[in-house]
Design a protein around this motif. Structure first.
Motif, PDB file in Angstrom:
ATOM      1  N   GLU A  20      80.540  46.735  61.645  1.00  0.00           N
ATOM      2  CA  GLU A  20      79.866  45.555  61.893  1.00  0.00           C
ATOM      3  C   GLU A  20      80.424  44.371  62.500  1.00  0.00           C
ATOM      4  OE1 GLU A  20      76.503  45.013  58.422  1.00  0.00           O
ATOM      5  OE2 GLU A  20      78.468  44.697  58.194  1.00  0.00           O
ATOM      6  N   LYS A  21      81.731  44.097  62.364  1.00  0.00           N
ATOM      7  CA  LYS A  21      82.541  42.967  63.096  1.00  0.00           C
ATOM      8  C   LYS A  21      82.248  42.982  64.633  1.00  0.00           C
ATOM      9  CE  LYS A  21      86.038  43.116  59.606  1.00  0.00           C
ATOM     10  NZ  LYS A  21      87.645  43.417  59.478  1.00  0.00           N
ATOM     11  N   ARG A  22      82.417  43.947  65.347  1.00  0.00           N
ATOM     12  CA  ARG A  22      82.663  43.974  66.576  1.00  0.00           C
ATOM     13  C   ARG A  22      81.418  44.415  67.449  1.00  0.00           C
ATOM     14  NH1 ARG A  22      87.355  45.969  64.769  1.00  0.00           N
ATOM     15  NH2 ARG A  22      89.224  44.988  65.479  1.00  0.00           N
ATOM     16  N   ALA A  23      80.324  44.645  66.757  1.00  0.00           N
ATOM     17  CA  ALA A  23      78.877  45.217  66.939  1.00  0.00           C
ATOM     18  C   ALA A  23      78.354  44.109  67.724  1.00  0.00           C
ATOM     19  CB  ALA A  23      78.171  45.485  65.934  1.00  0.00           C
ATOM     20  N   VAL A  24      77.787  44.490  69.068  1.00  0.00           N
ATOM     21  CA  VAL A  24      76.754  43.913  70.028  1.00  0.00           C
ATOM     22  C   VAL A  24      75.497  44.208  69.867  1.00  0.00           C
ATOM     23  CG1 VAL A  24      78.723  42.972  71.531  1.00  0.00           C
ATOM     24  CG2 VAL A  24      77.532  45.060  72.042  1.00  0.00           C
ATOM     25  N   PRO A  91      69.727  65.169  61.018  1.00  0.00           N
ATOM     26  CA  PRO A  91      68.134  64.826  60.761  1.00  0.00           C
ATOM     27  C   PRO A  91      67.889  64.358  59.137  1.00  0.00           C
ATOM     28  CG  PRO A  91      68.206  67.124  60.950  1.00  0.00           C
ATOM     29  CD  PRO A  91      69.606  66.674  61.297  1.00  0.00           C
ATOM     30  N   ASN A  92      68.887  64.804  58.134  1.00  0.00           N
ATOM     31  CA  ASN A  92      68.630  64.566  56.913  1.00  0.00           C
ATOM     32  C   ASN A  92      69.810  63.740  56.215  1.00  0.00           C
ATOM     33  OD1 ASN A  92      66.342  66.079  57.009  1.00  0.00           O
ATOM     34  ND2 ASN A  92      67.654  68.055  56.566  1.00  0.00           N
ATOM     35  N   GLN A  93      70.650  62.776  57.341  1.00  0.00           N
ATOM     36  CA  GLN A  93      71.464  62.143  56.863  1.00  0.00           C
ATOM     37  C   GLN A  93      71.304  60.747  57.299  1.00  0.00           C
ATOM     38  OE1 GLN A  93      73.144  65.430  55.770  1.00  0.00           O
ATOM     39  NE2 GLN A  93      74.482  63.993  55.739  1.00  0.00           N
ATOM     40  N   GLN A  94      71.781  59.781  56.415  1.00  0.00           N
ATOM     41  CA  GLN A  94      71.784  58.260  56.824  1.00  0.00           C
ATOM     42  C   GLN A  94      72.853  58.178  57.883  1.00  0.00           C
ATOM     43  OE1 GLN A  94      72.644  57.289  52.598  1.00  0.00           O
ATOM     44  NE2 GLN A  94      70.977  55.796  52.712  1.00  0.00           N
ATOM     45  N   VAL A  95      72.541  57.178  58.937  1.00  0.00           N
ATOM     46  CA  VAL A  95      73.248  57.079  59.929  1.00  0.00           C
ATOM     47  C   VAL A  95      73.204  55.612  60.503  1.00  0.00           C
ATOM     48  CG1 VAL A  95      74.023  57.565  62.190  1.00  0.00           C
ATOM     49  CG2 VAL A  95      73.160  59.489  60.844  1.00  0.00           C
ATOM     50  N   ALA A  96      74.335  54.773  60.398  1.00  0.00           N
ATOM     51  CA  ALA A  96      74.509  53.562  60.882  1.00  0.00           C
ATOM     52  C   ALA A  96      75.090  53.439  62.184  1.00  0.00           C
ATOM     53  CB  ALA A  96      75.218  52.536  59.841  1.00  0.00           C
ATOM     54  N   MET A  97      74.417  52.857  63.169  1.00  0.00           N
ATOM     55  CA  MET A  97      75.169  52.943  64.488  1.00  0.00           C
ATOM     56  C   MET A  97      75.369  51.498  64.865  1.00  0.00           C
ATOM     57  SD  MET A  97      72.737  56.075  65.780  1.00  0.00           S
ATOM     58  CE  MET A  97      71.441  55.241  64.639  1.00  0.00           C
ATOM     59  N   TYR A  98      76.637  51.231  65.632  1.00  0.00           N
ATOM     60  CA  TYR A  98      77.368  50.194  66.285  1.00  0.00           C
ATOM     61  C   TYR A  98      77.587  50.420  67.429  1.00  0.00           C
ATOM     62  CZ  TYR A  98      76.806  49.121  60.908  1.00  0.00           C
ATOM     63  OH  TYR A  98      76.408  49.196  59.752  1.00  0.00           O
ATOM     64  N   VAL A  99      76.956  49.264  68.258  1.00  0.00           N
ATOM     65  CA  VAL A  99      77.712  49.209  69.824  1.00  0.00           C
ATOM     66  C   VAL A  99      78.804  48.454  69.865  1.00  0.00           C
ATOM     67  CG1 VAL A  99      76.981  49.000  72.294  1.00  0.00           C
ATOM     68  CG2 VAL A  99      75.371  49.905  70.565  1.00  0.00           C
ATOM     69  N   HIS A 100      79.707  48.927  70.422  1.00  0.00           N
ATOM     70  CA  HIS A 100      81.120  48.022  70.798  1.00  0.00           C
ATOM     71  C   HIS A 100      81.145  47.940  72.432  1.00  0.00           C
ATOM     72  CE1 HIS A 100      83.110  48.470  66.728  1.00  0.00           C
ATOM     73  NE2 HIS A 100      81.955  48.166  66.463  1.00  0.00           N
ATOM     74  N   ASN A 101      81.682  46.636  72.956  1.00  0.00           N
ATOM     75  CA  ASN A 101      81.832  46.578  74.215  1.00  0.00           C
ATOM     76  C   ASN A 101      83.315  45.882  74.419  1.00  0.00           C
ATOM     77  OD1 ASN A 101      81.536  43.972  73.404  1.00  0.00           O
ATOM     78  ND2 ASN A 101      80.002  43.573  75.040  1.00  0.00           N
ATOM     79  N   ASP A 102      84.326  46.421  73.402  1.00  0.00           N
ATOM     80  CA  ASP A 102      85.656  45.582  73.161  1.00  0.00           C
ATOM     81  C   ASP A 102      86.691  46.336  74.049  1.00  0.00           C
ATOM     82  OD1 ASP A 102      85.384  47.642  71.503  1.00  0.00           O
ATOM     83  OD2 ASP A 102      86.586  46.497  69.941  1.00  0.00           O
ATOM     84  N   SER A 105      85.309  51.035  77.998  1.00  0.00           N
ATOM     85  CA  SER A 105      84.238  51.834  77.921  1.00  0.00           C
ATOM     86  C   SER A 105      83.246  51.355  76.668  1.00  0.00           C
ATOM     87  CB  SER A 105      84.565  53.267  77.812  1.00  0.00           C
ATOM     88  OG  SER A 105      85.116  53.470  76.544  1.00  0.00           O
ATOM     89  N   LEU A 106      81.987  51.452  77.036  1.00  0.00           N
ATOM     90  CA  LEU A 106      81.009  51.137  76.083  1.00  0.00           C
ATOM     91  C   LEU A 106      81.014  52.301  75.004  1.00  0.00           C
ATOM     92  CD1 LEU A 106      78.939  49.081  75.750  1.00  0.00           C
ATOM     93  CD2 LEU A 106      77.122  50.561  76.548  1.00  0.00           C
ATOM     94  N   HIS A 107      80.843  51.873  73.759  1.00  0.00           N
ATOM     95  CA  HIS A 107      80.918  53.102  72.809  1.00  0.00           C
ATOM     96  C   HIS A 107      80.209  52.806  71.466  1.00  0.00           C
ATOM     97  CE1 HIS A 107      84.719  50.524  72.115  1.00  0.00           C
ATOM     98  NE2 HIS A 107      84.621  50.846  70.638  1.00  0.00           N
ATOM     99  N   VAL A 108      79.688  53.782  70.925  1.00  0.00           N
ATOM    100  CA  VAL A 108      78.798  53.383  69.719  1.00  0.00           C
ATOM    101  C   VAL A 108      79.695  54.234  68.553  1.00  0.00           C
ATOM    102  CG1 VAL A 108      76.706  53.668  68.563  1.00  0.00           C
ATOM    103  CG2 VAL A 108      76.596  53.644  71.005  1.00  0.00           C
ATOM    104  N   HIS A 109      79.857  53.465  67.595  1.00  0.00           N
ATOM    105  CA  HIS A 109      80.332  54.001  66.111  1.00  0.00           C
ATOM    106  C   HIS A 109      79.327  54.316  65.336  1.00  0.00           C
ATOM    107  CE1 HIS A 109      84.682  52.769  66.895  1.00  0.00           C
ATOM    108  NE2 HIS A 109      84.204  51.859  67.489  1.00  0.00           N
ATOM    109  N   ALA A 110      79.435  55.425  64.688  1.00  0.00           N
ATOM    110  CA  ALA A 110      78.336  55.673  63.597  1.00  0.00           C
ATOM    111  C   ALA A 110      79.057  56.341  62.557  1.00  0.00           C
ATOM    112  CB  ALA A 110      77.518  56.999  64.367  1.00  0.00           C
ATOM    113  N   VAL A 111      78.444  55.700  61.211  1.00  0.00           N
ATOM    114  CA  VAL A 111      78.940  56.047  60.021  1.00  0.00           C
ATOM    115  C   VAL A 111      77.794  56.662  59.544  1.00  0.00           C
ATOM    116  CG1 VAL A 111      79.287  54.954  57.747  1.00  0.00           C
ATOM    117  CG2 VAL A 111      79.821  53.749  59.683  1.00  0.00           C
ATOM    118  N   ILE A 112      78.099  57.986  59.178  1.00  0.00           N
ATOM    119  CA  ILE A 112      77.063  59.212  58.831  1.00  0.00           C
ATOM    120  C   ILE A 112      77.286  59.251  57.378  1.00  0.00           C
ATOM    121  CG2 ILE A 112      76.505  61.365  59.026  1.00  0.00           C
ATOM    122  CD1 ILE A 112      77.857  61.169  61.764  1.00  0.00           C
ATOM    123  N   GLY A 113      76.077  59.161  56.560  1.00  0.00           N
ATOM    124  CA  GLY A 113      76.215  59.266  55.144  1.00  0.00           C
ATOM    125  C   GLY A 113      76.593  60.795  54.581  1.00  0.00           C
ATOM    126  N   ALA A 114      77.420  61.068  53.651  1.00  0.00           N
ATOM    127  CA  ALA A 114      77.816  62.297  53.422  1.00  0.00           C
ATOM    128  C   ALA A 114      76.671  63.174  52.649  1.00  0.00           C
ATOM    129  CB  ALA A 114      78.862  62.352  52.439  1.00  0.00           C
TER     130      ALA A 114
END
Length: 190
Positions: A20-24, A91-102, A105-114
């Motif tokens: 979240e801190k670095r998300a654009v 498809p059955n998991q919670q996924v939070a996605m955050y785009v970083h441009n720091d 290369s542009l990259h997306v971090h994902a937190v996938i619920g277990a």
């Protein structure tokens, strides 16, 4: 071109805090992105699954030749592609996605619920299979979007300090089995 990785984590909140801190840009799949930490925790508590693995950290990184990290349209496109990748893979998991441009290369971090939201069970399995699955899905999705598919570099065979003509070392279990077979053979001779 996009590269992907995934690893296990025992701190879902820690992953979200970092991302979240670095998300654009940010978005969620099977969760409200503004309440990602509390929703991930709530699902773990509902299903009574408080084991050490809370979530999985993943990242999709895009080539600077195909996406400009500072371009808002590219950021949104990267987020769209990442959402397609993760919704297909999990498809059955919670996924939070955050785009970083720091980085370059542009990259997306994902937190996938277990927790699988349909079964209430934790995601378990062979990590090599998880990695191969996400790489295959990533390749299909980026190709569909007209991006270059990543071609892995061939990995040299590891010899773990052996000379080229030296026999590979046997494991402890293999040596025990060999010893046991010799002993049983010797007993059968008497």
């Amino acid at each position: 071109m996009a590269t992907t990785h995934i690893k296990r984590s025992n701190g879902a909140s820690r992953l979200v805090n970092y991302a979240e801190k670095r998300a654009v840009q940010k978005d969620g799949y099977n969760l409200d992105i503004d309440y990602a930490k509390s929703e991930l925790k709530q699902v773990r508590e509902i299903y009574g699954n408080k084991g050490s693995t809370q979530a999985y950290a993943s990242r999709v990184a895009f080539s600077p030749k195909e996406f400009d990290p500072k371009n808002i349209k590219d950021q949104l496109k990267a987020l769209e592609i990442a959402k397609e990748i993760y919704s297909t893979a999990y498809p059955n998991q919670q996924v939070a996605m955050y785009v970083h441009n720091d980085t370059d290369s542009l990259h997306v971090h994902a937190v996938i619920g277990a927790i699988d939201l349909q079964t209430g069970k934790k995601m378990h399995g062979n990590w090599q299979q998880y990695r191969e699955k996400i790489v295959k899905i990533t390749d299909k999705v980026v190709e569909k979007h007209g991006l270059t598919v990543t071609v892995p570099k061939p990995q040299p065979e590891k010899n773990y300090g052996r000379a080229k003509n030296e026999r590979p070392r046997t494991s402890h279990m293999e040596r025990q089995n060999q010893t046991s077979r010799r002993y049983n053979h010797a007993r059968s001779l008497y």
